[in-house]
Design a protein around this motif. Structure first.
Motif, PDB file in Angstrom:
ATOM      1  N   HIS A  51     -10.589   0.292 -10.608  1.00  0.00           N
ATOM      2  CA  HIS A  51     -10.059   1.422 -10.470  1.00  0.00           C
ATOM      3  C   HIS A  51      -9.668   2.161 -11.666  1.00  0.00           C
ATOM      4  O   HIS A  51      -9.804   3.300 -11.856  1.00  0.00           O
ATOM      5  CB  HIS A  51      -9.117   1.461  -9.219  1.00  0.00           C
ATOM      6  CG  HIS A  51      -9.583   1.002  -7.855  1.00  0.00           C
ATOM      7  ND1 HIS A  51      -9.873  -0.117  -7.611  1.00  0.00           N
ATOM      8  CD2 HIS A  51      -9.976   1.957  -7.022  1.00  0.00           C
ATOM      9  CE1 HIS A  51     -10.486  -0.216  -6.435  1.00  0.00           C
ATOM     10  NE2 HIS A  51     -10.345   0.815  -5.787  1.00  0.00           N
ATOM     11  N   ASN A  70      -5.489  -0.088  -6.573  1.00  0.00           N
ATOM     12  CA  ASN A  70      -6.759   0.105  -5.597  1.00  0.00           C
ATOM     13  C   ASN A  70      -6.503   1.033  -4.660  1.00  0.00           C
ATOM     14  O   ASN A  70      -7.585   1.334  -4.076  1.00  0.00           O
ATOM     15  CB  ASN A  70      -6.861  -1.262  -4.807  1.00  0.00           C
ATOM     16  CG  ASN A  70      -5.601  -1.900  -4.303  1.00  0.00           C
ATOM     17  OD1 ASN A  70      -4.475  -1.558  -4.497  1.00  0.00           O
ATOM     18  ND2 ASN A  70      -5.838  -2.572  -3.058  1.00  0.00           N
ATOM     19  N   ARG A  71      -5.140   1.964  -4.663  1.00  0.00           N
ATOM     20  CA  ARG A  71      -5.392   3.198  -4.083  1.00  0.00           C
ATOM     21  C   ARG A  71      -5.153   4.405  -4.992  1.00  0.00           C
ATOM     22  O   ARG A  71      -4.764   5.496  -4.816  1.00  0.00           O
ATOM     23  CB  ARG A  71      -4.322   3.164  -3.152  1.00  0.00           C
ATOM     24  CG  ARG A  71      -4.369   2.127  -1.999  1.00  0.00           C
ATOM     25  CD  ARG A  71      -3.113   2.030  -1.126  1.00  0.00           C
ATOM     26  NE  ARG A  71      -3.122   0.729  -0.303  1.00  0.00           N
ATOM     27  CZ  ARG A  71      -2.157   0.271   0.228  1.00  0.00           C
ATOM     28  NH1 ARG A  71      -0.969   0.643   0.285  1.00  0.00           N
ATOM     29  NH2 ARG A  71      -2.145  -1.205   0.531  1.00  0.00           N
ATOM     30  N   ARG A  72      -5.574   3.988  -6.251  1.00  0.00           N
ATOM     31  CA  ARG A  72      -5.758   4.904  -7.541  1.00  0.00           C
ATOM     32  C   ARG A  72      -4.489   5.456  -7.702  1.00  0.00           C
ATOM     33  O   ARG A  72      -4.424   6.676  -8.364  1.00  0.00           O
ATOM     34  CB  ARG A  72      -6.893   5.865  -7.024  1.00  0.00           C
ATOM     35  CG  ARG A  72      -8.191   5.561  -6.777  1.00  0.00           C
ATOM     36  CD  ARG A  72      -9.274   6.377  -7.040  1.00  0.00           C
ATOM     37  NE  ARG A  72     -10.389   5.628  -6.434  1.00  0.00           N
ATOM     38  CZ  ARG A  72     -11.418   5.455  -7.101  1.00  0.00           C
ATOM     39  NH1 ARG A  72     -11.662   5.707  -8.525  1.00  0.00           N
ATOM     40  NH2 ARG A  72     -12.567   4.751  -6.776  1.00  0.00           N
TER      41      ARG A  72
END
Lengths: 198, 198
Positions: A51, A70-72
């Protein structure tokens, strides 16, 4: 805060408050330090190489770059790098399968187990093993995309990187115990490294 | 076996027996297909880009290369590639956060949700979202490590890759719905792709 030790061949983890700066010191100049960061409030959110690359648009981050989860969401910002700027985001943490593959028989310290060991000392269990930020690791690439495991091009003893925490997080390190490939220097002698949180 | 469809902007998954060959066809020549593979007997073991790169020693795999799991076991072997050989192992699957970041408001199809949707049609829940093998995706790198999102250099309609299953596995695809960046061609029109298992 004083320097803390990442023992040779072992892991170490610590809590970091938002806004604090984590300084990782390559004390002897040739030691790879696998690094992970997890959202302290929810360990299923963690620093993600795949990411981060989609936003930094670089194989190797440098000061000014933002590492993302991983959620930016931003998790660590690169502030400073006096280590020579050679790091890796491409290669998995070593594990017992890796050393078996390289012909080693029996137990061998490895970065995957070290992540678990370092987190366990804080009473935590990482939900998986994210692809690590391999500080001070030299994986050169060629124009055709060929990769290599190489010694540090120019060791800088005492060189460091400074990373600012963008959320309440858990940082975890492993002083890579690789002693078969020359990734920790041509001598193949893994040593300790240090870090500071301030 | 007949060609199966990966619908435009959506996901599709299937069971593959050990020894079967999965052929993925870039029907129109410019469509990225995010691809995952999971050990059918234990979904926590899956094809891992970072573990595969440590063994292939290449940014982009080619025929003869073996993709490995997060336990370093072979899961897919590249047999053939008539697509032009441009693929990506560096970039995360797009997700709702990605489209928000790109300025899109409201729902947007995305590869991360498509992985879950495709697996759900088989009654499965992926335990996490591994870094995908992005077939037909062009992320060029420069000598200094700069990356870019680029259109296919030379679209080959009907070009395919053939991958042999090295264990009983679940294969999952997403026909990438990216229509803001030019990764699915300069026109930004995501379309369907196809695959065959034989």
């Amino acid at each position: 805060m004083d320097l803390l030790t990442i023992p040779a061949r072992k892991g170490k983890a610590a809590f970091v408050a938002q806004g604090q700066v984590v300084t990782v010191v390559n004390t002897h100049g040739e030691q790879v330090v696998d690094t992970w960061a997890f959202n302290r409030a929810d360990l299923t959110e963690f620093m993600s190489m795949e990411h981060s690359r989609a936003h930094t648009l670089r194989l190797v981050p440098r000061p000014g770059d933002v590492m993302r989860t991983n959620r930016r969401r931003p998790i660590l910002t690169w502030l400073e790098d006096t280590s020579g700027g050679v790091h890796d985001t491409l290669i998995a943490a070593c594990d017992r399968h890796r050393y078996a593959f390289l012909g080693h028989e029996g137990h061998h310290d490895n970065c995957t187990d070290n992540l678990a060991q370092g987190m366990a000392e804080l009473g935590l269990v990482p939900p998986n093993v994210p692809s690590p930020l391999n500080l001070f690791m030299n994986i050169p690439w060629s124009p055709d995309g060929t990769l290599a495991f190489a010694s540090p091009p120019k060791p800088v003893p005492g060189g460091h990187v400074a990373l600012r925490a963008e959320m309440e997080l858990v940082i975890a390190f492993s002083a890579c115990p690789q002693d078969i490939l020359p990734i920790n220097g041509a001598a193949g002698r893994p040593v300790e490294a240090h870090f500071r949180i301030a």
